[in-house]
Write a protein that holds these residues in place. Sequence first.
Motif, PDB file in Angstrom:
ATOM      1  N   LEU A 120     -11.225  17.259  -3.332  1.00 54.64           N
ATOM      2  CA  LEU A 120     -11.065  16.287  -2.270  1.00 54.64           C
ATOM      3  C   LEU A 120     -10.137  16.918  -1.243  1.00 54.64           C
ATOM      4  CD1 LEU A 120     -11.617  13.302  -1.369  1.00 54.64           C
ATOM      5  CD2 LEU A 120      -9.310  12.858  -2.183  1.00 54.64           C
ATOM      6  N   VAL A 121     -10.600  16.995  -0.020  1.00 55.42           N
ATOM      7  CA  VAL A 121      -9.793  17.552   1.065  1.00 55.42           C
ATOM      8  C   VAL A 121      -9.344  16.394   1.939  1.00 55.42           C
ATOM      9  CG1 VAL A 121      -9.758  19.100   3.041  1.00 55.42           C
ATOM     10  CG2 VAL A 121     -11.060  19.719   0.993  1.00 55.42           C
ATOM     11  N   ILE A 122      -8.030  16.242   2.063  1.00 53.14           N
ATOM     12  CA  ILE A 122      -7.450  15.156   2.848  1.00 53.14           C
ATOM     13  C   ILE A 122      -6.995  15.718   4.185  1.00 53.14           C
ATOM     14  CG2 ILE A 122      -5.622  13.420   2.946  1.00 53.14           C
ATOM     15  CD1 ILE A 122      -5.641  13.398  -0.097  1.00 53.14           C
ATOM     16  N   TYR A 129      -2.811   9.607   7.932  1.00 47.56           N
ATOM     17  CA  TYR A 129      -4.013   9.863   7.157  1.00 47.56           C
ATOM     18  C   TYR A 129      -5.219   9.703   8.083  1.00 47.56           C
ATOM     19  CZ  TYR A 129      -7.646   8.918   3.643  1.00 47.56           C
ATOM     20  OH  TYR A 129      -8.777   8.929   2.899  1.00 47.56           O
ATOM     21  N   ALA A 130      -5.996  10.776   8.226  1.00 42.29           N
ATOM     22  CA  ALA A 130      -7.113  10.751   9.183  1.00 42.29           C
ATOM     23  C   ALA A 130      -8.473  10.803   8.495  1.00 42.29           C
ATOM     24  CB  ALA A 130      -6.984  11.911  10.154  1.00 42.29           C
ATOM     25  N   GLY A 131      -8.503  10.937   7.183  1.00 42.87           N
ATOM     26  CA  GLY A 131      -9.786  10.935   6.494  1.00 42.87           C
ATOM     27  C   GLY A 131      -9.843  11.946   5.369  1.00 42.87           C
ATOM     28  N   TYR A 132     -11.006  12.060   4.801  1.00 42.59           N
ATOM     29  CA  TYR A 132     -11.199  12.971   3.676  1.00 42.59           C
ATOM     30  C   TYR A 132     -12.639  13.468   3.685  1.00 42.59           C
ATOM     31  CZ  TYR A 132     -13.780   9.227   1.465  1.00 42.59           C
ATOM     32  OH  TYR A 132     -14.706   8.261   1.207  1.00 42.59           O
ATOM     33  N   ARG A 133     -12.861  14.493   2.899  1.00 40.00           N
ATOM     34  CA  ARG A 133     -14.212  14.962   2.611  1.00 40.00           C
ATOM     35  C   ARG A 133     -14.175  15.593   1.231  1.00 40.00           C
ATOM     36  NH1 ARG A 133     -14.942  20.475   2.755  1.00 40.00           N
ATOM     37  NH2 ARG A 133     -13.309  21.610   3.824  1.00 40.00           N
ATOM     38  N   PHE A 134     -15.332  15.672   0.620  1.00 41.53           N
ATOM     39  CA  PHE A 134     -15.438  16.359  -0.656  1.00 41.53           C
ATOM     40  C   PHE A 134     -15.944  17.771  -0.394  1.00 41.53           C
ATOM     41  CE2 PHE A 134     -15.674  11.931  -1.984  1.00 41.53           C
ATOM     42  CZ  PHE A 134     -14.780  11.929  -3.035  1.00 41.53           C
ATOM     43  N   SER A 135     -15.381  18.707  -1.101  1.00 41.56           N
ATOM     44  CA  SER A 135     -15.810  20.093  -1.001  1.00 41.56           C
ATOM     45  C   SER A 135     -16.406  20.480  -2.350  1.00 41.56           C
ATOM     46  CB  SER A 135     -14.607  20.986  -0.663  1.00 41.56           C
ATOM     47  OG  SER A 135     -14.990  22.336  -0.664  1.00 41.56           O
ATOM     48  N   PHE A 136     -17.686  20.828  -2.337  1.00 40.00           N
ATOM     49  CA  PHE A 136     -18.380  21.172  -3.571  1.00 40.00           C
ATOM     50  C   PHE A 136     -18.510  22.681  -3.693  1.00 40.00           C
ATOM     51  CE2 PHE A 136     -19.928  17.096  -2.029  1.00 40.00           C
ATOM     52  CZ  PHE A 136     -19.625  16.295  -3.113  1.00 40.00           C
ATOM     53  N   GLU A 137     -18.517  23.129  -4.900  1.00 37.46           N
ATOM     54  CA  GLU A 137     -18.651  24.566  -5.143  1.00 37.46           C
ATOM     55  C   GLU A 137     -20.012  25.054  -4.739  1.00 37.46           C
ATOM     56  OE1 GLU A 137     -17.212  26.948  -8.731  1.00 37.46           O
ATOM     57  OE2 GLU A 137     -19.305  26.470  -9.144  1.00 37.46           O
TER      58      GLU A 137
END
Length: 137
Positions: A120-122, A129-137
């Motif tokens: 999880l990248v915050i 706090y401006a948001g998040y995204r998931f980073s998958f391998e």
Amino acid sequence: MVSVRHPAPSAPGAPVKPLLAGGLIFAVLGLMFDFQGMRSLMTPAQKVHAGECEAIVQTEAQLSREQLAQLLIIPERDTKERVRQIVSEPYCRLPELNVRSGVVAEREAYPLAFDPSTQLVILYENNEYAGYRFSFE
């Protein structure tokens, strides 16, 4: 005269066949396990995306499902301190970005404890706090 063949008497190691059958059953059951989960136990999660990190902060940092659930309900533009109440120090800091004109965004990565191949990248802008995204391998 009729001769009847009798099977050879059992050797002292006769229980070998049940042991082989038992071992075969355990091997088949072992193959039925989730190999992805086994791989994650053997491979440290921190090495998955370590190449993207600018600075390693906390090598043992991971997010649990409960922390993730709490984090996902925080509204955007809440304070960075509010996020830090739920999650402690990140695994690493990613290079800064310019998402919007004139605003430098900080990014921090947290591997998920239940899926080490995902992070999880915050995103923070001006300590908000401006948001998040998931980073998958």
